[in-house]
Design a protein around this motif. Structure first.
Motif, PDB file in Angstrom:
ATOM      1  N   THR A  58       0.827  -1.214   0.000  1.00  0.00           N
ATOM      2  CA  THR A  58       0.000   0.000   0.000  1.00  0.00           C
ATOM      3  C   THR A  58       0.860   1.262   0.000  1.00  0.00           C
ATOM      4  O   THR A  58       0.358   2.351  -0.269  1.00  0.00           O
ATOM      5  CB  THR A  58      -0.940   0.027   1.227  1.00  0.00           C
ATOM      6  N   LYS A  60       2.961   4.128  -1.181  1.00  0.00           N
ATOM      7  CA  LYS A  60       3.119   4.811  -2.464  1.00  0.00           C
ATOM      8  C   LYS A  60       4.562   4.727  -2.940  1.00  0.00           C
ATOM      9  O   LYS A  60       4.830   4.492  -4.130  1.00  0.00           O
ATOM     10  CB  LYS A  60       2.693   6.277  -2.336  1.00  0.00           C
ATOM     11  N   LYS A  63       5.295   1.207  -4.259  1.00  0.00           N
ATOM     12  CA  LYS A  63       4.626   1.006  -5.557  1.00  0.00           C
ATOM     13  C   LYS A  63       5.413   1.686  -6.671  1.00  0.00           C
ATOM     14  O   LYS A  63       5.570   1.129  -7.765  1.00  0.00           O
ATOM     15  CB  LYS A  63       3.209   1.585  -5.516  1.00  0.00           C
ATOM     16  N   ARG A  67       6.866  -0.109 -10.084  1.00  0.00           N
ATOM     17  CA  ARG A  67       6.270   0.188 -11.399  1.00  0.00           C
ATOM     18  C   ARG A  67       7.264   0.037 -12.553  1.00  0.00           C
ATOM     19  O   ARG A  67       6.927  -0.588 -13.576  1.00  0.00           O
ATOM     20  CB  ARG A  67       5.649   1.588 -11.399  1.00  0.00           C
ATOM     21  N   VAL A  76       0.008  -0.550 -11.166  1.00  0.00           N
ATOM     22  CA  VAL A  76       0.819  -0.762  -9.965  1.00  0.00           C
ATOM     23  C   VAL A  76       0.690   0.416  -9.002  1.00  0.00           C
ATOM     24  O   VAL A  76       0.538   0.235  -7.794  1.00  0.00           O
ATOM     25  CB  VAL A  76       2.294  -0.985 -10.335  1.00  0.00           C
ATOM     26  N   THR A  77       0.757   1.618  -9.528  1.00  0.00           N
ATOM     27  CA  THR A  77       0.725   2.802  -8.666  1.00  0.00           C
ATOM     28  C   THR A  77      -0.679   3.355  -8.452  1.00  0.00           C
ATOM     29  O   THR A  77      -0.926   4.037  -7.451  1.00  0.00           O
ATOM     30  CB  THR A  77       1.606   3.917  -9.266  1.00  0.00           C
ATOM     31  N   TYR A  82      -1.853  -3.500  -3.770  1.00  0.00           N
ATOM     32  CA  TYR A  82      -1.101  -4.288  -4.743  1.00  0.00           C
ATOM     33  C   TYR A  82      -0.581  -5.531  -4.034  1.00  0.00           C
ATOM     34  O   TYR A  82       0.144  -5.433  -3.040  1.00  0.00           O
ATOM     35  CB  TYR A  82       0.054  -3.459  -5.292  1.00  0.00           C
ATOM     36  N   ALA A 189      -3.165  -6.266  -8.956  1.00  0.00           N
ATOM     37  CA  ALA A 189      -3.616  -4.950  -8.520  1.00  0.00           C
ATOM     38  C   ALA A 189      -5.091  -5.031  -8.157  1.00  0.00           C
ATOM     39  O   ALA A 189      -5.871  -5.705  -8.831  1.00  0.00           O
ATOM     40  CB  ALA A 189      -3.400  -3.931  -9.629  1.00  0.00           C
TER      41      ALA A 189
END
Length: 216
Positions: A58, A60, A63, A67, A76-77, A82, A189
């Motif tokens: 989770t 950021k 992620k 990516r 992904v983001t 994810y 995702a």
């Protein structure tokens, strides 16, 4: 227990698709996500051995690191959660023993009472013919979990996209998995579709039932 109807099931499965665009402003509620986590835990596996760990991403920042290792796919983001599906590499007798001990704990009884089952598993997965491709066997178990997760998500109105377009070895490095004895096999995702995702309205393309089903 109240079961859903066949019509309800098919409506949810037809609603589901591999989401290409997630709405990054929408997140899965804690209540719904807890149910999806439990669906992963409840996934069946061969012998019940559960040769896996599911990493819930989770962050950021994390992620964004993953990516570029995922063919730069925005899912992904932009997704809410994810999930990286990993396998326990080179399963050992110790893992089997932990499972046997857990079985005795949950169901009652003694480890000695199920020693025969324990020995059968060890002689197959750890020392038998299956041991030569045990990581491939574990990977197939992880895909059972992936399918189960996606179906459960659809029943709860949560969108998903399975992600095989990733670099597993580099995922392992970012997630520091080698030292822990795990390896990435696939990801998924989860979140909510963007209103602008044109793929949501496209009809599913499947071969006719007569070609893929045969009753003997």
């Amino acid at each position: 227990m109240i079961h859903i109807t066949p019509t309800d099931l098919l409506e949810h499965l037809n609603w589901r698709y591999a989401t290409k665009q997630f709405d990054p402003s929408k997140t899965i509620s804690p209540e719904v996500w807890t149910a999806l986590e439990d669906s992963l835990v409840l996934t069946p596996s061969s012998y019940g051995l559960q040769p896996w760990k599911f990493l819930i991403i989770t962050s950021k920042e994390l992620k964004e690191k993953l990516r570029p290792l995922s063919w730069n796919q925005a899912q992904v983001t932009d997704c809410s959660h994810y999930v990286v599906f990993t396998i326990k590499k080179n399963l050992t007798a110790e893992h089997v023993d932990r499972f046997v001990a857990r079985t005795a704990e949950v169901r009652g009884g003694s480890v000695e009472a199920i020693a025969g089952y324990r020995n059968m598993m060890v002689s197959d997965v750890v020392y038998g013919a299956r041991s030569f491709n045990v990581n491939e066997w574990a990977t197939r178990q992880a895909y059972i979990a992936l399918g189960n997760f996606m179906t459960c998500a659809a029943l709860l109105g949560v969108d998903t996209c399975p992600m095989e377009g990733i670099e597993p070895v580099n995922y392992d490095k970012v997630l520091e998995l080698p030292a822990k004895g795990y390896a990435t096999v696939v990801a998924c995702a989860a979140g909510y579709r963007s209103e602008g995702d044109k793929y949501a309205a496209l009809a599913k393309v499947r071969f006719p039932k007569s070609e893929v089903l045969e009753t003997l």
